[in-house]
Motif scaffolding. Structure first.
Motif, PDB file in Angstrom:
ATOM      1  N   GLY A   1     -28.257  28.967  27.313  1.00 48.10           N
ATOM      2  CA  GLY A   1     -28.860  28.761  25.993  1.00 48.10           C
ATOM      3  C   GLY A   1     -27.905  29.133  24.880  1.00 48.10           C
ATOM      4  O   GLY A   1     -27.758  28.399  23.894  1.00 48.10           O
ATOM      5  N   LEU A   2     -27.226  30.269  25.038  1.00 46.75           N
ATOM      6  CA  LEU A   2     -26.268  30.717  24.026  1.00 46.75           C
ATOM      7  C   LEU A   2     -25.134  29.709  23.871  1.00 46.75           C
ATOM      8  O   LEU A   2     -24.697  29.404  22.754  1.00 46.75           O
ATOM      9  N   SER A   3     -24.686  29.179  25.000  1.00 43.42           N
ATOM     10  CA  SER A   3     -23.587  28.220  24.979  1.00 43.42           C
ATOM     11  C   SER A   3     -23.972  27.009  24.128  1.00 43.42           C
ATOM     12  O   SER A   3     -23.239  26.598  23.224  1.00 43.42           O
ATOM     13  N   ILE A   4     -25.155  26.467  24.396  1.00 45.33           N
ATOM     14  CA  ILE A   4     -25.611  25.299  23.639  1.00 45.33           C
ATOM     15  C   ILE A   4     -25.810  25.673  22.170  1.00 45.33           C
ATOM     16  O   ILE A   4     -25.419  24.936  21.262  1.00 45.33           O
ATOM     17  N   GLY A   5     -26.381  26.850  21.932  1.00 47.62           N
ATOM     18  CA  GLY A   5     -26.640  27.294  20.563  1.00 47.62           C
ATOM     19  C   GLY A   5     -25.359  27.438  19.754  1.00 47.62           C
ATOM     20  O   GLY A   5     -25.285  26.993  18.596  1.00 47.62           O
ATOM     21  N   ILE A   6     -24.338  28.053  20.364  1.00 43.85           N
ATOM     22  CA  ILE A   6     -23.080  28.256  19.637  1.00 43.85           C
ATOM     23  C   ILE A   6     -22.394  26.917  19.358  1.00 43.85           C
ATOM     24  O   ILE A   6     -21.878  26.678  18.265  1.00 43.85           O
ATOM     25  N   GLN A   7     -22.435  26.013  20.350  1.00 44.05           N
ATOM     26  CA  GLN A   7     -21.863  24.676  20.119  1.00 44.05           C
ATOM     27  C   GLN A   7     -22.547  24.003  18.930  1.00 44.05           C
ATOM     28  O   GLN A   7     -21.893  23.400  18.066  1.00 44.05           O
TER      29      GLN A   7
ATOM     30  N   GLN B   1     -21.243  34.102  32.923  1.00 41.13           N
ATOM     31  CA  GLN B   1     -21.445  34.065  31.473  1.00 41.13           C
ATOM     32  C   GLN B   1     -21.088  32.660  31.001  1.00 41.13           C
ATOM     33  O   GLN B   1     -19.953  32.401  30.619  1.00 41.13           O
ATOM     34  N   PHE B   2     -22.067  31.763  30.990  1.00 40.47           N
ATOM     35  CA  PHE B   2     -21.764  30.375  30.651  1.00 40.47           C
ATOM     36  C   PHE B   2     -21.348  30.196  29.200  1.00 40.47           C
ATOM     37  O   PHE B   2     -20.751  29.200  28.841  1.00 40.47           O
ATOM     38  N   ALA B   3     -21.684  31.159  28.354  1.00 39.69           N
ATOM     39  CA  ALA B   3     -21.278  31.038  26.947  1.00 39.69           C
ATOM     40  C   ALA B   3     -19.877  31.597  26.726  1.00 39.69           C
ATOM     41  O   ALA B   3     -19.406  31.657  25.599  1.00 39.69           O
ATOM     42  N   HIS B   4     -19.199  32.004  27.814  1.00 39.69           N
ATOM     43  CA  HIS B   4     -17.868  32.593  27.659  1.00 39.69           C
ATOM     44  C   HIS B   4     -16.883  31.585  27.060  1.00 39.69           C
ATOM     45  O   HIS B   4     -16.029  31.945  26.261  1.00 39.69           O
ATOM     46  N   GLY B   5     -17.023  30.309  27.452  1.00 36.56           N
ATOM     47  CA  GLY B   5     -16.144  29.274  26.904  1.00 36.56           C
ATOM     48  C   GLY B   5     -16.297  29.146  25.399  1.00 36.56           C
ATOM     49  O   GLY B   5     -15.330  28.867  24.680  1.00 36.56           O
ATOM     50  N   GLU B   6     -17.492  29.377  24.912  1.00 37.44           N
ATOM     51  CA  GLU B   6     -17.741  29.251  23.470  1.00 37.44           C
ATOM     52  C   GLU B   6     -16.965  30.309  22.694  1.00 37.44           C
ATOM     53  O   GLU B   6     -16.662  30.135  21.514  1.00 37.44           O
ATOM     54  N   MET B   7     -16.625  31.422  23.363  1.00 41.26           N
ATOM     55  CA  MET B   7     -15.815  32.437  22.692  1.00 41.26           C
ATOM     56  C   MET B   7     -14.416  31.886  22.390  1.00 41.26           C
ATOM     57  O   MET B   7     -13.770  32.290  21.430  1.00 41.26           O
ATOM     58  N   VAL B   8     -13.962  30.931  23.216  1.00 38.34           N
ATOM     59  CA  VAL B   8     -12.683  30.259  22.957  1.00 38.34           C
ATOM     60  C   VAL B   8     -12.786  29.491  21.638  1.00 38.34           C
ATOM     61  O   VAL B   8     -11.916  29.584  20.767  1.00 38.34           O
ATOM     62  N   ALA B   9     -13.890  28.745  21.502  1.00 42.06           N
ATOM     63  CA  ALA B   9     -14.083  27.958  20.283  1.00 42.06           C
ATOM     64  C   ALA B   9     -14.218  28.881  19.071  1.00 42.06           C
ATOM     65  O   ALA B   9     -13.649  28.603  18.010  1.00 42.06           O
TER      66      ALA B   9
ATOM     67  N   LEU C   1     -23.240  39.856  21.485  1.00 43.41           N
ATOM     68  CA  LEU C   1     -24.000  38.991  22.403  1.00 43.41           C
ATOM     69  C   LEU C   1     -24.506  39.817  23.585  1.00 43.41           C
ATOM     70  O   LEU C   1     -25.657  39.681  24.002  1.00 43.41           O
ATOM     71  N   GLU C   2     -23.631  40.698  24.092  1.00 48.14           N
ATOM     72  CA  GLU C   2     -24.043  41.524  25.230  1.00 48.14           C
ATOM     73  C   GLU C   2     -25.187  42.443  24.843  1.00 48.14           C
ATOM     74  O   GLU C   2     -26.199  42.531  25.522  1.00 48.14           O
ATOM     75  N   LYS C   3     -25.018  43.110  23.692  1.00 51.09           N
ATOM     76  CA  LYS C   3     -26.024  44.096  23.273  1.00 51.09           C
ATOM     77  C   LYS C   3     -27.369  43.427  22.955  1.00 51.09           C
ATOM     78  O   LYS C   3     -28.427  43.959  23.278  1.00 51.09           O
ATOM     79  N   LEU C   4     -27.314  42.256  22.304  1.00 53.31           N
ATOM     80  CA  LEU C   4     -28.554  41.632  21.841  1.00 53.31           C
ATOM     81  C   LEU C   4     -29.242  40.824  22.928  1.00 53.31           C
ATOM     82  O   LEU C   4     -30.463  40.794  23.013  1.00 53.31           O
ATOM     83  N   PHE C   5     -28.441  40.126  23.756  1.00 46.99           N
ATOM     84  CA  PHE C   5     -29.058  39.172  24.666  1.00 46.99           C
ATOM     85  C   PHE C   5     -29.015  39.590  26.139  1.00 46.99           C
ATOM     86  O   PHE C   5     -29.933  39.297  26.889  1.00 46.99           O
ATOM     87  N   PHE C   6     -27.939  40.238  26.555  1.00 49.47           N
ATOM     88  CA  PHE C   6     -27.810  40.515  27.986  1.00 49.47           C
ATOM     89  C   PHE C   6     -28.289  41.909  28.369  1.00 49.47           C
ATOM     90  O   PHE C   6     -28.827  42.116  29.435  1.00 49.47           O
ATOM     91  N   LYS C   7     -28.081  42.891  27.480  1.00 53.94           N
ATOM     92  CA  LYS C   7     -28.485  44.252  27.807  1.00 53.94           C
ATOM     93  C   LYS C   7     -29.995  44.366  28.086  1.00 53.94           C
ATOM     94  O   LYS C   7     -30.393  45.023  29.040  1.00 53.94           O
TER      95      LYS C   7
END
Lengths: 241, 296
Positions: free
Chosen positions: B102-108, B37-45, B80-86
């Motif tokens: 993509g989510l990671s870049i988008g959230i940043q 989950q590359f966007a997991h770091g963005e959850m920190v932000a 995020l899980e329900k909309l994008f990964f499920k």
């Protein structure tokens, strides 16, 4: 009639029909085996009963209840359990945890505890392995765990998908003896098997499935001695049995 | 010398705890969903920025602000899980992986648009450090809390996974999803729990990271790169491995730079050097299974 499958036509998601108008019946305390070549749709019959396929026509009646469109969860609660083929346990969980997950749909902790005791009594070997990761067990032991998981539900109807697959002949005999034992304790068993001769010899009745259609049916004995069945599935043609 | 060592070890443990909070979510998500989950770091932000909004901008006290930020982060994680990964759950893991990038870049980008590129602080207050061992060890309140919280959460997560029905179901689904179905285990529920727990842990990491350092739109990438290395180091999918790997990287960074073995400009490279060494020596990770066949 415990389980009655009428005119079942089914497949997977948007794929073609795999079963065409098939009918099966399972009476109380019977062992019934479905045999047939690879790709005939044998597993699809069991998966359809369990709500894991796309049923396009026909109905499945359990007791007096229509279970055709129920969810797997509800089908389990109606008293049916399934042992899948091959990778049929949770390898990263201990034997005991596997059994608990078998009883996932049960709510009462006491009931789960009692059932666990029963299963350990039925498979004493599992008790000594209870804290081991089930992934390191032998094929036969894993099959015991898988059957044990289903027994946690004390099912009225037990569906077995290729219980002998990948097992040594001696272990197969052990597994089949256990299957008869489960029937003797009151369950009805619908089984799919590649090992047709062994399976039919412990079965009350059998069905032959070909390309998703009913081809033949009869008592286990009758099918065992049927020349056509012998030729096609028991490897009797030109060889000694 | 020994004074410095004590301080460096403490700093390493704190960094390791924060990495572990992120790494645990990564490893759990990989275990059940089989992708990074590359966007997991963005959850920190997200955790850090929402806390800043409540605490600094809206002047809420720390505890309610933290609870609100944790709640929002959990909701976003589950969404995020329900909309994008499920929708792509049954597809090749490469697809959710690309979605995650993509989510990671988008959230940043979203953080950049809302809060601007400048470095922000999480609080206007500055907190006094406590001194221990006759001054040999200085620890800020947020360091102490971060360490305590991380340890308590790790123990809690361990007990949850081993002892509760839901925890066992999550491990069961991670171990063999299709068999779970035949016993009535819901993949949806387990996924929701895993993404929820992962988000909870990262939100807490984000809040403490905000106190320790500053807020910037790319803060999630910096810690998730370390967490990612820690997860691979320990064996991906393993909870024990993630914790061990995190502390190893935290301590290595702190000690190598603090003792002058590595110039501080190269700090960011340390996790990768450890990771590369590990992959050369023991590619399955410290706690990995050498024989994949054991998993059937």
């Amino acid at each position: 009639m415990t389980l009655s499958i009428q005119n079942l036509t089914a497949g997977y998601s948007s794929g073609p029909d795999i079963l065409h108008n098939t009918c099966f019946e399972l009476r109380e305390r019977e062992i019934v085996t479905i045999i047939g070549p690879n790709g005939a749709g044998k597993s699809t019959v069991l998966r359809s009963i369990f709500g894991l396929t796309d049923i396009r026509k026909g109905e499945i009646i359990h007791g007096s209840r229509d279970i055709t469109s129920l969810s797997t969860h509800e089908i389990i609660r109606s008293g049916i359990a399934m042992v899948s083929q091959g990778r049929n346990i949770f390898p990263d969980l201990t034997v005991e945890e596997n059994l608990e997950m078998g009883a996932y749909t049960l709510r009462s902790k006491q009931e789960i505890k009692d059932k666990k005791k029963d299963v350990f009594q039925f498979f004493p070997k599992l008790k000594s392995f209870r804290d081991r990761h089930s992934g390191i067990l032998s094929g036969g032991e894993r099959q015991m765990v898988a059957i044990g998981m289903a027994l946690m539900l004390s099912p009225e109807v037990l569906l077995l998908d290729e219980p002998s697959i990948g097992l040594a002949p001696k272990i197969i005999d052990e597994v089949f003896a256990k299957i008869q034992h489960i029937r003797d304790e009151g369950a009805s068993i619908l089984m799919v098997e590649q090992n047709a001769s062994k399976a039919l010899s412990i079965s009350d009745r059998g069905y032959v499935l070909e390309l998703g259609r009913n081809a033949l049916d009869g008592t286990g004995k009758k099918l065992l001695t049927d020349p056509k069945v012998g030729e096609l599935y028991l490897g009797k043609k030109g060889k000694k049995s | 010398m020994s004074d410095i060592l004590i301080q460096l070890i403490w700093n390493g443990l704190v960094t390791g705890s924060l990495i572990a909070l992120v790494a645990l979510g990564l490893t759990l998500i990989y275990g059940i969903a089989h992708f990074i989950q590359f966007a997991h770091g963005e959850m920190v932000a997200i955790g850090a920025y929402t806390f800043m909004v409540f605490h600094k901008l809206s002047a809420w006290p720390i505890v309610p602000a933290a609870l609100a930020s944790i709640f929002i982060t959990i909701v976003i994680g589950i969404l995020l899980e329900k909309l994008f990964f499920k929708p792509v759950r049954e597809h090749d893991p490469l697809i959710p992986l690309v979605i995650a990038i993509g989510l990671s870049i988008g959230i940043q980008a979203l953080i950049l648009i809302i809060f601007g590129p400048n470095i922000l602080t999480i609080s206007d207050h500055s907190y006094e450090s406590y001194s221990f061992l006759d001054g040999a060890l200085l620890a800020t309140p947020s360091q102490i809390l971060a360490f305590v919280f991380a340890v308590v959460l790790m123990i809690g997560l361990h007990l949850f996974l081993k002892k509760t029905k839901r925890g066992k179901a999550i491990r069961a689904i991670s171990s063999n999803r299709s068999i779970g179905k035949t016993f009535g285990l819901s993949t949806d529920k387990s996924m929701m729990w895993v993404f929820g727990i992962g988000s909870l842990l990262t939100a807490i990491a984000g809040i403490f990271l905000g106190f320790e350092q500053n807020l910037e739109p790319l803060m999630g990438v910096q810690i998730s790169v370390k967490a990612f290395s820690a997860v691979i180091l320990g064996a991906i999918g393993s909870v024990r491995g993630a914790i061990f790997g995190s502390f190893l990287i935290g301590l290595a960074e702190s000690l190598l730079v603090g003792l002058g073995i590595v110039a501080s400009g190269f700090t960011a490279g340390i996790p990768f050097v450890i990771l590369i060494l590990m992959l050369l020596i023991r590619p399955e990770g410290l706690f990995g299974k050498r024989f994949v066949s054991l998993r059937q």
